[in-house]
Design a protein around this motif. Structure first.
Motif, PDB file in Angstrom:
ATOM      1  N   THR A 216       0.839  -1.196   0.000  1.00  0.00           N
ATOM      2  CA  THR A 216       0.000   0.000   0.000  1.00  0.00           C
ATOM      3  C   THR A 216       0.872   1.244   0.000  1.00  0.00           C
ATOM      4  OG1 THR A 216      -1.797  -1.115   1.176  1.00  0.00           O
ATOM      5  CG2 THR A 216      -1.756   1.295   1.277  1.00  0.00           C
ATOM      6  N   ALA A 217       1.929   1.219   0.815  1.00  0.00           N
ATOM      7  CA  ALA A 217       2.868   2.347   0.865  1.00  0.00           C
ATOM      8  C   ALA A 217       3.585   2.523  -0.467  1.00  0.00           C
ATOM      9  CB  ALA A 217       3.880   2.123   1.990  1.00  0.00           C
ATOM     10  N   VAL A 218       3.946   1.407  -1.099  1.00  0.00           N
ATOM     11  CA  VAL A 218       4.636   1.463  -2.398  1.00  0.00           C
ATOM     12  C   VAL A 218       3.754   2.105  -3.458  1.00  0.00           C
ATOM     13  CG1 VAL A 218       5.508   0.059  -4.312  1.00  0.00           C
ATOM     14  CG2 VAL A 218       6.186  -0.475  -1.978  1.00  0.00           C
ATOM     15  N   THR A 219       2.553   1.565  -3.632  1.00  0.00           N
ATOM     16  CA  THR A 219       1.694   2.017  -4.729  1.00  0.00           C
ATOM     17  C   THR A 219       1.171   3.438  -4.521  1.00  0.00           C
ATOM     18  OG1 THR A 219      -0.189   0.910  -3.661  1.00  0.00           O
ATOM     19  CG2 THR A 219       0.968  -0.308  -5.369  1.00  0.00           C
ATOM     20  N   SER A 220       0.878   3.783  -3.268  1.00  0.00           N
ATOM     21  CA  SER A 220       0.320   5.118  -3.008  1.00  0.00           C
ATOM     22  C   SER A 220       1.364   6.215  -3.184  1.00  0.00           C
ATOM     23  CB  SER A 220      -0.294   5.191  -1.609  1.00  0.00           C
ATOM     24  OG  SER A 220       0.657   4.853  -0.617  1.00  0.00           O
ATOM     25  N   SER A 221       2.620   5.934  -2.878  1.00  0.00           N
ATOM     26  CA  SER A 221       3.668   6.944  -3.073  1.00  0.00           C
ATOM     27  C   SER A 221       4.130   6.978  -4.532  1.00  0.00           C
ATOM     28  CB  SER A 221       4.852   6.676  -2.145  1.00  0.00           C
ATOM     29  OG  SER A 221       5.359   5.373  -2.318  1.00  0.00           O
ATOM     30  N   TYR A 222       4.137   5.811  -5.178  1.00  0.00           N
ATOM     31  CA  TYR A 222       4.622   5.735  -6.567  1.00  0.00           C
ATOM     32  C   TYR A 222       3.751   6.544  -7.522  1.00  0.00           C
ATOM     33  CZ  TYR A 222       6.014   3.742 -11.071  1.00  0.00           C
ATOM     34  OH  TYR A 222       6.449   3.581 -12.363  1.00  0.00           O
ATOM     35  N   ILE A 223       2.429   6.441  -7.396  1.00  0.00           N
ATOM     36  CA  ILE A 223       1.538   7.077  -8.363  1.00  0.00           C
ATOM     37  C   ILE A 223       1.669   8.601  -8.351  1.00  0.00           C
ATOM     38  CG2 ILE A 223      -0.456   7.249  -6.818  1.00  0.00           C
ATOM     39  CD1 ILE A 223      -0.408   6.453 -10.626  1.00  0.00           C
ATOM     40  N   PHE A 224       2.034   9.174  -7.210  1.00  0.00           N
ATOM     41  CA  PHE A 224       2.212  10.621  -7.148  1.00  0.00           C
ATOM     42  C   PHE A 224       3.543  11.059  -7.756  1.00  0.00           C
ATOM     43  CE2 PHE A 224      -0.856   9.994  -3.625  1.00  0.00           C
ATOM     44  CZ  PHE A 224      -1.845  10.857  -4.073  1.00  0.00           C
TER      45      PHE A 224
ATOM     46  N   ILE B 200       4.658  12.554   1.057  1.00  0.00           N
ATOM     47  CA  ILE B 200       3.668  13.055   2.022  1.00  0.00           C
ATOM     48  C   ILE B 200       2.277  12.527   1.664  1.00  0.00           C
ATOM     49  CG2 ILE B 200       2.466  15.122   2.837  1.00  0.00           C
ATOM     50  CD1 ILE B 200       5.151  16.626   2.539  1.00  0.00           C
ATOM     51  N   TYR B 201       1.891  12.671   0.404  1.00  0.00           N
ATOM     52  CA  TYR B 201       0.578  12.199  -0.029  1.00  0.00           C
ATOM     53  C   TYR B 201       0.461  10.679   0.105  1.00  0.00           C
ATOM     54  CZ  TYR B 201      -0.429  16.829  -1.989  1.00  0.00           C
ATOM     55  OH  TYR B 201      -0.674  18.176  -2.142  1.00  0.00           O
ATOM     56  N   GLY B 202       1.544   9.992  -0.233  1.00  0.00           N
ATOM     57  CA  GLY B 202       1.551   8.540  -0.093  1.00  0.00           C
ATOM     58  C   GLY B 202       1.380   8.116   1.354  1.00  0.00           C
ATOM     59  N   SER B 203       2.000   8.848   2.265  1.00  0.00           N
ATOM     60  CA  SER B 203       1.897   8.543   3.700  1.00  0.00           C
ATOM     61  C   SER B 203       0.483   8.759   4.211  1.00  0.00           C
ATOM     62  CB  SER B 203       2.878   9.422   4.492  1.00  0.00           C
ATOM     63  OG  SER B 203       4.213   9.161   4.110  1.00  0.00           O
ATOM     64  N   ILE B 204      -0.193   9.782   3.693  1.00  0.00           N
ATOM     65  CA  ILE B 204      -1.578  10.052   4.113  1.00  0.00           C
ATOM     66  C   ILE B 204      -2.478   8.882   3.718  1.00  0.00           C
ATOM     67  CG2 ILE B 204      -3.591  11.528   3.708  1.00  0.00           C
ATOM     68  CD1 ILE B 204      -1.603  13.879   3.382  1.00  0.00           C
ATOM     69  N   ILE B 205      -2.314   8.386   2.482  1.00  0.00           N
ATOM     70  CA  ILE B 205      -3.115   7.251   2.030  1.00  0.00           C
ATOM     71  C   ILE B 205      -2.790   6.008   2.853  1.00  0.00           C
ATOM     72  CG2 ILE B 205      -3.531   5.661   0.092  1.00  0.00           C
ATOM     73  CD1 ILE B 205      -3.119   8.034  -1.777  1.00  0.00           C
ATOM     74  N   PHE B 206      -1.509   5.794   3.108  1.00  0.00           N
ATOM     75  CA  PHE B 206      -1.085   4.643   3.903  1.00  0.00           C
ATOM     76  C   PHE B 206      -1.723   4.667   5.288  1.00  0.00           C
ATOM     77  CE2 PHE B 206       1.804   3.085   7.209  1.00  0.00           C
ATOM     78  CZ  PHE B 206       1.910   1.747   6.844  1.00  0.00           C
ATOM     79  N   LEU B 207      -1.689   5.827   5.932  1.00  0.00           N
ATOM     80  CA  LEU B 207      -2.257   5.945   7.279  1.00  0.00           C
ATOM     81  C   LEU B 207      -3.773   5.734   7.262  1.00  0.00           C
ATOM     82  CD1 LEU B 207      -0.177   8.968   8.631  1.00  0.00           C
ATOM     83  CD2 LEU B 207       0.014   6.561   9.317  1.00  0.00           C
ATOM     84  N   ALA B 208      -4.432   6.195   6.193  1.00  0.00           N
ATOM     85  CA  ALA B 208      -5.874   6.003   6.080  1.00  0.00           C
ATOM     86  C   ALA B 208      -6.209   4.514   5.964  1.00  0.00           C
ATOM     87  CB  ALA B 208      -6.411   6.766   4.873  1.00  0.00           C
ATOM     88  N   VAL B 209      -5.437   3.792   5.146  1.00  0.00           N
ATOM     89  CA  VAL B 209      -5.671   2.353   4.979  1.00  0.00           C
ATOM     90  C   VAL B 209      -5.351   1.612   6.274  1.00  0.00           C
ATOM     91  CG1 VAL B 209      -4.926   0.275   3.741  1.00  0.00           C
ATOM     92  CG2 VAL B 209      -5.258   2.417   2.494  1.00  0.00           C
ATOM     93  N   LEU B 210      -4.273   2.018   6.946  1.00  0.00           N
ATOM     94  CA  LEU B 210      -3.917   1.412   8.230  1.00  0.00           C
ATOM     95  C   LEU B 210      -5.044   1.604   9.238  1.00  0.00           C
ATOM     96  CD1 LEU B 210      -1.896   0.048  10.153  1.00  0.00           C
ATOM     97  CD2 LEU B 210      -0.892   2.321  10.572  1.00  0.00           C
TER      98      LEU B 210
END
Length: 476
Positions: free
Chosen positions: A422-430, A445-455
């Motif tokens: 999840t961390a890989v894909t969410s940071s990569y797309i940005f 930063i944006y990837g971390s926000i998505i990661f935390l939301a999924v967590l």
């Protein structure tokens, strides 16, 4: 050299040890009849010897993926070995096992249906579209390259080569699995293994020695290691495409215990193949700078051809041509077969049309866009395959994690790699050019926000199912 040897030994040892742990947590029962018997239709569902099934699975999931991806990943240096070993053993092999065995458990269901069972119908609707797009992209990408090579080596034009390949695709997609795939794919699977083993032995006699482990990023263009390496090397580490292929063989298993050999085992074999080609890439040309120059001149196919011919002579040249032409085609045709199976399953509730007629008819809507995409630039296609592929893998891992959570089993073997991906894909797309192409810092930063939301979502799921278990215990 020591790092390379130890990496292979870890993967082999991991198969004999960790695969049994995963199998025990999943829970098999050889007394349960498999879909090969309960749904035998003479087309997709039919019993098959596990050795043959393993070779077909290896060919389906591998093709040129663990060769081209590993060579491109070798640009980062020996750190690629770490990702291949950890990714393959703790993410990829687990992902492949659960995608296959959940399909066995649920009557041979395809990947989107499995997602719908454990992540809900809304996620299923999205993943139906994404997985079909991935299948078409993979088929197109793994058709354009071979057609270009056939054009160079034979009198056939590019268009004629494509038409020839697509005629084969239609046959492979609609014929019973034992008529074409079951007969010739085990042979091609052996070719893939022989090619890798031959190069592996040749590595010990090269002018340069295989570099040992270092965490340093050696990429000539200084591209960031995170998250690009994890998308560059997908086949050989973890690939969502595998979750669309495993149900093909899930419909052929004679008993559930064969799943460990077919799904987990084939992925470990692919990881070893990726290690060999990554080592060859970072060694043959004297380092990552030399490899970058070779890639700029002839691409990944040119690198494979040069390494094979130089190290193995005429025999290597034959293997290289067979590999670069046959292996991607065999990936493309099973991509179309699985997309056809997805469409049949998706539209199965509409009417009582003859199954074989529906099977043939459902091949048309995937063949046409695939053919049109082959007219585009190959590198453009491949860029979009990478991220889509890893999103599919991430969703499959979450599907497996939810299955384990709902059945009060040890979900961490799936939820930890799911969080990582999840961390890989969410940071990569940005960050990626095919994505939003933002700055590296902003992408993280944006990837971390998505990661935390999924967590946060998953912690809520754990809490919910824990309370359900307590309520059931109190009621009892």
């Amino acid at each position: 050299m020591i790092t390379f040897i130890v990496s292979i030994l870890i993967l082999i040892g991991g198969y004999f040890i960790y695969s049994k742990v995963v199998e025990k947590i999943f829970g098999i029962d050889d007394h349960r009849a498999t879909p090969a018997y309960t749904k035998n239709d003479g087309l997709d569902y039919m019993p098959m010897n596990w050795v043959k099934a393993t070779l077909i699975q290896l060919l389906n999931i591998a093709g040129l993926g663990p060769i081209f991806g590993a060579i491109l990943g070798a640009l980062y240096g020996p750190v690629a070995f770490i990702w291949i070993v950890i990714g393959c053993l703790f993410a990829g092999a687990v992902h492949d096992y659960f995608s296959g065995m959940l399909s066995v458990k649920h009557g041979g269901e395809q990947y989107p249906s499995l997602v719908g069972r454990y992540l809900g119908k809304h996620v299923k609707s999205i993943i139906n579209l994404i997985s079909l797009i991935l299948m078409i992209l993979v088929a197109a990408a793994f058709t354009a390259g071979p057609a270009q090579l056939v054009e160079q080596l034979t009198p056939l034009s590019y268009t004629a080569s494509l038409l020839f390949i697509f005629v084969y695709f239609v046959l492979a997609a609609v014929l019973p699995i034992n008529k074409l795939i079951g007969r010739i794919y085990p042979i091609f699977g052996l070719i893939l293994i022989i090619m890798a083993v031959s190069i592996g032995f040749a590595l010990f006699f090269m002018d340069y020695s295989i570099p040992n482990i270092t965490l340093e990023n050696l990429h000539p263009k200084e591209l960031p290691l995170w998250p690009l390496l994890m998308v560059t090397i997908s086949c050989g580490a973890i690939s969502g495409f595998h979750s669309t292929q495993s149900p093909i063989l899930a419909r052929t298993l004679k008993k559930e215990s064969e799943g460990r050999k077919v799904f987990f085992g084939a992925m470990i074999a692919e990881g070893i193949i990726a290690l060999i080609w990554a080592a060859a890439g970072m060694t043959f040309f004297g380092g990552t700078e030399g490899l970058q120059g070779a890639l700029a001149e002839g691409g990944a196919a040119g690198v494979v051809n040069e390494i094979s011919k130089t190290t193995l002579g005429q025999f290597g040249g034959i293997l290289a041509v067979l590999g670069v032409i046959i292996l991607p085609i065999t990936t493309g045709d099973t991509a179309l077969r699985s997309s056809r199976m997805m469409l049949v399953e998706l539209l199965g509730r509409y009417g009582k049309t003859n199954y074989r007629f529906k099977t043939a008819f459902m091949t048309i809507p995937v063949i046409i866009p695939t053919y049109l995409l082959t007219q585009m630039d190959y590198s453009f296609l491949w860029r979009y395959v990478g991220w889509t592929n890893q999103v599919v893998a991430t969703v499959m891992l979450w599907t497996a994690a939810m299955y384990l959570l709902q059945h009060a089993k040890f979900h961490w073997i799936c939820s930890i790699p799911a969080l990582f991906m999840t961390a890989v894909t969410s940071s990569y797309i940005f960050y990626a050019p095919e994505g939003f192409h933002l700055s590296y810092e902003l992408s993280m930063i944006y990837g971390s926000i998505i990661f935390l939301a999924v967590l946060g979502w998953f912690i809520y799921q754990i809490y919910t199912y824990k309370n359900k278990s307590i309520s059931l215990e109190n009621a009892a």
